[in-house]
Design a protein around this motif. Structure first.
Motif, PDB file in Angstrom:
ATOM      1  N   PHE A 103       0.848  -1.195   0.000  1.00  0.00           N
ATOM      2  CA  PHE A 103       0.000   0.000   0.000  1.00  0.00           C
ATOM      3  C   PHE A 103       0.887   1.250   0.000  1.00  0.00           C
ATOM      4  N   THR A 104       1.937   1.204   0.824  1.00  0.00           N
ATOM      5  CA  THR A 104       2.844   2.352   0.945  1.00  0.00           C
ATOM      6  C   THR A 104       3.462   2.715  -0.406  1.00  0.00           C
TER       7      THR A 104
ATOM      8  N   ARG B  51      -5.435  -3.044  10.098  1.00  0.00           N
ATOM      9  CA  ARG B  51      -5.112  -1.611  10.012  1.00  0.00           C
ATOM     10  C   ARG B  51      -6.071  -0.872   9.084  1.00  0.00           C
TER      11      ARG B  51
ATOM     12  N   GLU C  53      -7.440  -3.299   6.156  1.00  0.00           N
ATOM     13  CA  GLU C  53      -6.658  -4.476   5.758  1.00  0.00           C
ATOM     14  C   GLU C  53      -6.422  -5.380   6.961  1.00  0.00           C
TER      15      GLU C  53
ATOM     16  N   SER D 128       5.661   0.500   6.882  1.00  0.00           N
ATOM     17  CA  SER D 128       5.174  -0.442   5.884  1.00  0.00           C
ATOM     18  C   SER D 128       5.396  -1.861   6.393  1.00  0.00           C
ATOM     19  N   LEU D 129       4.325  -2.648   6.421  1.00  0.00           N
ATOM     20  CA  LEU D 129       4.429  -4.038   6.867  1.00  0.00           C
ATOM     21  C   LEU D 129       5.403  -4.804   5.975  1.00  0.00           C
ATOM     22  N   TYR D 130       5.314  -4.564   4.661  1.00  0.00           N
ATOM     23  CA  TYR D 130       6.190  -5.286   3.732  1.00  0.00           C
ATOM     24  C   TYR D 130       7.662  -4.911   3.964  1.00  0.00           C
TER      25      TYR D 130
ATOM     26  N   GLU E 284       1.655 -14.430   3.460  1.00  0.00           N
ATOM     27  CA  GLU E 284       0.654 -13.473   3.933  1.00  0.00           C
ATOM     28  C   GLU E 284      -0.693 -13.771   3.282  1.00  0.00           C
TER      29      GLU E 284
ATOM     30  N   SER F 289      -9.136  -7.831   2.850  1.00  0.00           N
ATOM     31  CA  SER F 289      -9.269  -6.380   2.944  1.00  0.00           C
ATOM     32  C   SER F 289     -10.569  -5.870   2.355  1.00  0.00           C
TER      33      SER F 289
END
Ligand code: 16G
Length: 243
Positions: A89-90, A133, A145, A166-168, A222, A226
Motif C-alpha cells: 500500500f505504501t 489496520r 486491511e 510499511s508491513l512489507y 501473507e 481487505s
C-alpha cells in the motif's frame, strides 16, 4: 463542445453522459467544480429535464459526480486504479504522489484453524499474527486491511511496532521475506457497520472485498483480507486476445 445527435440510436441521456465525461476528462469541468444546472443543460443541449436528470443520475451512481444537498452537483475525484502488481500500500500510494498512512486497529496472535493451516501449510494451532489496520491516503480512509502472517516465517512480529511503517518493509528488513508471487480475488460487497464507520461510508455502501495471498519460494506468507472503498477504487486490466 459535444452535440446531441437526435438521429443516433444511442439514447440521448447516454449521449449527454458522454459529453459530460469528455468535459471532465479534458478538465473543462475540473474536480470539485459544479456542473451546469439542470436548466442550463436542458437549454444548451435541447433536452428534456427527464433526460438531463437521467444522465446526471447515472454519473452520480458511477461515482463520477457527487451531489451536495442544497448546493448542486459536482465533479468527483477520479478513482484510483487497483494495482494488479504485488506492491505494498505504501509503495502504491507514494507512486501516486499520495501520503500513505496506517492506523492500527487490532493486533493479535491466534492459533491457526483448519483453513489458515491449509493456506499456510502449517500444522493447525500454529501461531498466526493478525494485523488489522485502517489504510489512509493523504489522511483519507481508503481500506481496512487484515493481514495474517504465520509466526513460522516471522517469529518476532508480535513484538515489532508497526505504527505508520510499511508491513512489507518490516517483513523484508527484519525477517528477510521478499515476495516472489501473489494472487488476488476481488469481489463486490456491502460494507458492514464497523467497516462503513472506519471508511467514512454510509451504511450499506458498496465496497470491494479483496483476498490476497503472497508467496515466497512457493509458500504462502501473507493472507490479506481487505475491504476497499468502491467509490475510490476501480479495476482496469488489459485483455488478452484468445489464440
Ligand atoms: C497491500 C496489500 C496487503 C499488504 C499491504 C502492505 C491488499 C489487497 N494488499 O495493501 O496485503 O498487507 O499492501 O502494505 O490487501 P504496507 O507495506 O504499506 O504496510
Amino acid at each position: 463542445m459535444g452535440k446531441i445527435d437526435p438521429t443516433s440510436p444511442v439514447p440521448k441521456y447516454f449521449q449527454l453522459r458522454e459529453i459530460l465525461l469528455d468535459l471532465i476528462e479534458d478538465a473543462e469541468l475540473p474536480v470539485d467544480a459544479p456542473i451546469p444546472s439542470e436548466r442550463e443543460l436542458c437549454q444548451r443541449y435541447r433536452l428534456s429535464r427527464m433526460t438531463v436528470r437521467q444522465a446526471v443520475d447515472h454519473l452520480v451512481t458511477e461515482g463520477r459526480l457527487y451531489r451536495v444537498p442544497g448546493k448542486g452537483t459536482f465533479v468527483a475525484r477520479p478513482k484510483i486504479e487497483m494495482p494488479l502488481r504485488l506492491v505494498s500500500f505504501t509503495e502504491d500510494m507514494r507512486a501516486r504522489g499520495l501520503e500513505p498512512g496506517a492506523r492500527d486497529l487490532d493486533r493479535r496472535t491466534t492459533p491457526a484453524n483448519a483453513h489458515l493451516a491449509r493456506v499456510f501449510d502449517v500444522p493447525p494451532g500454529t501461531g498466526v499474527h493478525v494485523v488489522e489496520r485502517l489504510r489512509t491516503a493523504d489522511g483519507e480512509p481508503m481500506a481496512v486491511e487484515r493481514s495474517h502472517i504465520p509466526l513460522t516465517v516471522a517469529p518476532g512480529l508480535p513484538d515489532t511496532p508497526l505504527s505508520d511503517a510499511s508491513l512489507y518493509d518490516v517483513l523484508e528488513t527484519r525477517f528477510g521475506i521478499v515476495f516472489d508471487a501473489g494472487e488476488q480475488t476481488i469481489e463486490a460487497g456491502i460494507a458492514d457497520t464497523a467497516d462503513a464507520r472506519l471508511l467514512d461510508l454510509a451504511r450499506g455502501s458498496a465496497v470491494l472485498l479483496l483476498q490476497r495471498r503472497s508467496f515466497m519460494n512457493g509458500t504462502c506468507v501473507e493472507l490479506a483480507v481487505s475491504t476497499y472503498r468502491a467509490d475510490r477504487y476501480q479495476l482496469h486490466s488489459a485483455l488478452e486476445i484468445p489464440r
